[in-house]
Design a protein around this motif. Structure first.
Motif, mmCIF file in Angstrom:
data_model
loop_
_atom_site.group_PDB
_atom_site.id
_atom_site.type_symbol
_atom_site.label_atom_id
_atom_site.label_comp_id
_atom_site.label_asym_id
_atom_site.label_seq_id
_atom_site.Cartn_x
_atom_site.Cartn_y
_atom_site.Cartn_z
ATOM 1 N N ASP A 85 30.900 52.175 22.797
ATOM 2 C CA ASP A 85 30.544 50.849 23.292
ATOM 3 C C ASP A 85 30.467 49.832 22.154
ATOM 4 N N PRO A 86 31.225 48.728 22.252
ATOM 5 C CA PRO A 86 31.242 47.740 21.156
ATOM 6 C C PRO A 86 29.898 47.066 20.920
ATOM 7 N N LEU A 87 29.033 46.976 21.933
ATOM 8 C CA LEU A 87 27.719 46.360 21.739
ATOM 9 C C LEU A 87 26.826 47.191 20.824
ATOM 10 N N LEU A 88 27.121 48.501 20.734
ATOM 11 C CA LEU A 88 26.272 49.377 19.926
ATOM 12 C C LEU A 88 26.845 49.622 18.529
ATOM 13 N N GLU A 89 27.849 48.852 18.145
ATOM 14 C CA GLU A 89 28.437 49.019 16.813
ATOM 15 C C GLU A 89 27.424 48.846 15.681
ATOM 16 N N PRO A 90 26.374 48.008 15.832
ATOM 17 C CA PRO A 90 25.371 47.913 14.761
ATOM 18 C C PRO A 90 24.677 49.239 14.454
ATOM 19 N N LEU A 91 24.710 50.194 15.378
ATOM 20 C CA LEU A 91 24.047 51.479 15.150
ATOM 21 C C LEU A 91 24.921 52.457 14.364
ATOM 22 N N HIS A 92 26.220 52.174 14.256
ATOM 23 C CA HIS A 92 27.161 53.153 13.720
ATOM 24 C C HIS A 92 26.905 53.509 12.253
ATOM 25 N N ASN A 93 26.281 52.628 11.510
ATOM 26 C CA ASN A 93 26.027 52.912 10.097
ATOM 27 C C ASN A 93 24.700 53.611 9.868
ATOM 28 N N LEU A 94 23.981 53.893 10.952
ATOM 29 C CA LEU A 94 22.668 54.534 10.828
ATOM 30 C C LEU A 94 22.814 56.048 10.898
ATOM 31 N N GLU A 95 22.256 56.741 9.929
ATOM 32 C CA GLU A 95 22.373 58.203 9.850
ATOM 33 C C GLU A 95 21.787 58.870 11.099
#
Length: 583
Positions: free
Chosen positions: A428-438
């Motif tokens: 989901d593109p809205l959740l891209e901010p989470l992708h860098n979180l371990e």
């Protein structure tokens, strides 16, 4: 067609089973039930139907039932000009409805093949279930109720199916559709997911034990593996098996799409949803998934077009509104989200969906005061039947507010309860901010531990059905029948009767005509008939016979077929040709 409204279920069901039977044929594009039924009972131009469904030919007909007798009419029509290829009526006693459906489906398949080219047809296209006609009628009614995707109809459908199983416990399709109904209740937040899955799984397991070779069973096993077990490998395996058994199975393409896209296999997923859509373009669920596919691929116009079409087809498609709201949130259109929320009709779950969407809209506006007010209204719903759906959307709300720890805490809870909606978070593109979180990536490792990671399958090249020696032998036999015995003059000649004359399987004869003579059966036979007509039409001794009479004497059994084929071949009408050559 029937004066008895209740018999409409029977008529619709028979039609659907014929559609399903034809969908079993590989390489034959057959429009699925929903889109086909959109034109039921309407006076529409066949050209408009052809354009709307992107098809060159339609199968039109009716079903009339009275007591224990049924009359089924069917006709093949060209959508470009309304010309009839073939028509037939069937009057039968309702002693074996499955045998009747098989008879009709095989005959229709033969006529399509004779007119349009080679494809293999099995000896049987319809599964013969051991139930009474009355029970089958009830099954068709229940199936239609379940497909309406709301709680009251689903519950009624389940009740009817359970009654059928009391009398016919080995009827696998009843088990399958009870499982499907409980999946609908879970997906729409109308029943606790865990409870719905546990009840539904018992019926699915029973169906699997009874009839493992039904495409509907493999379809449900695949959907169950994805939703309940997060087993992407098993899901893809079962869904591909369903497509192997029934190549034109729109629903299986649809579910394989969602299995692949959630893993991030966007290219292959796109192929399957477009196939499903081409087979059933007026289906609300297909338009919903086309909209979802566009959203995931950041195609703003495509998302808007297909979500809009989904709600035009079915404004009670409750599960679609929230996902559309996510697409609008990605586009930064909070006011539009509120407008869509207000448009939801009053049905089970609508109040919850409106509350979710309104909260999401204020999160996009970054109106922290109002967001907190609405979040406080959502929190109590985490202890209701809607808990999974509320938890899922709160993840997005907190992510938009950049409260990432709150979002991740909710994902942890969803993972703990193995909620199906958690499989959506990866792409989901809205959740891209989470992708860098371990922490988020560790959560993905858990959700996608059984990821399929499948590669697109390479297309297999169809093998030659006959050896060179066999091809030469059968070509000689066919030409002998045409040139010396003039069997084309038989107006009842068909692919199967010609195959019998030279002792070859109809599938092999169909392949041979297309591969060696570059013609389908009808074009091959009608070429001989046309040449024969041209020979006798200019002879003085036949001047007293009408052109149509000469056409019938040449083996043609339809005025429209004769005129169409003549003009296509010669470029002028038969009467004009006769006039020119008589001189």
């Amino acid at each position: 067609m029937s004066n008895d409204v209740d018999n409409e279920f029977f008529s619709d069901g028979v039609t659907e089973e014929i559609i399903n039977a034809l969908s079993n044929i590989k390489a034959l594009k057959v429009i699925a039930r929903t889109s086909s039924f959109a034109f039921k009972g309407k006076q529409v131009d066949v050209r408009e139907v052809g354009k709307e469904l992107n098809v060159s030919t339609i199968l039109e007909g009716s079903v009339r039932k009275a007591n224990n007798r049924v009359r089924i009419s069917a006709q093949l029509i060209d959508t470009s000009d309304g010309a009839h290829y073939w028509s037939k009526n069937f009057d039968r006693e309702l002693n074996d409805i499955f045998k009747l459906q098989d008879e009709i489906s095989l005959l229709i398949a033969d006529k399509i093949r004779e007119n349009f080219g080679h494809f293999n047809v099995g000896d049987s296209l319809v599964t013969h279930h051991k139930i009474s006609t009355e029970a089958y009628h009830d099954y068709l009614k229940a199936k239609k109720l379940v497909s309406r995707f709301n709680k009251s109809d689903a519950v009624e459908g389940i009740s009817i199916l359970k009654n059928i199983l009391e009398q016919y416990p080995t009827f696998a399709l009843a088990h399958v559709h009870i499982h499907y109904a409980y999946n609908i209740l879970a997906a729409a937040g109308l029943m606790p997911v865990k409870e719905a899955f546990e009840i539904g799984e018992d019926y699915l397991n029973s169906a699997h034990k009874l009839k493992v070779d039904l495409p509907e069973v493999h379809h449900s096993l695949g959907w169950d593996a994805l939703n309940k077990k997060w087993d992407f490998k098993a899901a893809a395996c079962h869904l591909k098996k369903a497509l192997e058994l029934k190549p034109g199975y729109s629903d299986a393409h649809q579910k394989l799409f969602i299995t692949l896209i959630l893993e991030g296999n966007l290219e292959e997923a796109n192929t399957h949803i477009n196939t499903a859509y081409s087979l059933d373009p007026l289906n609300d669920l297909n338009n919903y998934f086309m909209g979802y596919n566009a959203y995931i691929n950041k195609d703003v116009k495509g998302a808007k077009r297909h979500f809009k079409r989904c709600f035009e087809i079915n404004n009670k498609f409750i599960v679609g509104y929230g996902i559309y709201a996510l697409s609008l949130a990605y586009q930064n259109q909070p006011k539009h989200i509120i407008e869509v929320a207000k448009s939801i009709p009053e049905i089970n779950g609508s109040k919850t969906e409106q509350l979710i969407m309104t909260t999401l809209a204020y999160a996009v506006m970054q109106d922290k005061v109002k967001v907190e007010v609405y979040i406080s209204k959502l929190q109590p719903l985490l202890n209701t039947d809607s808990r999974e759906r509320v938890r899922f959307f709160l993840i997005y709300i907190y992510t938009i507010l950049k409260q990432y720890d709150n979002a991740l805490d909710l994902i942890d809870e969803g993972v703990t309860h193995k909620e199906p909606l958690m499989t959506l978070v990866k792409v989901d593109p809205l959740l891209e901010p989470l992708h860098n979180l371990e922490r988020f990536n560790k959560q993905l490792d858990v959700i996608f531990a059984l990821s399929n990671e499948s590669k697109p399958q390479t297309k297999t090249i169809e093998k030659q059905l006959l050896s060179k020696a066999q091809i030469a032998h059968y070509k000689t036999a066919i030409l002998d029948l045409m040139d010396n015995e003039e069997c084309f003059l038989d107006t009842t000649l068909s692919l199967r009767t010609l195959a019998d004359k030279i002792n070859i399987h109809p599938n092999h004869l169909s392949w041979l005509l297309n591969a060696s003579f570059k013609k389908n059966f009808n074009d091959f036979i009608n070429t001989y008939r046309l040449e024969y007509f041209k020979t006798i039409a200019v002879k003085p001794e036949f001047k007293h016979i009408t052109i149509l009479g000469l056409a019938y004497d040449s083996g043609f059994n339809s005025k429209s077929v004769f005129n169409t084929f003549f003009k296509k071949t010669e470029g002028i009408t038969p009467s004009k040709w006769v006039q020119q050559h008589s001189k």
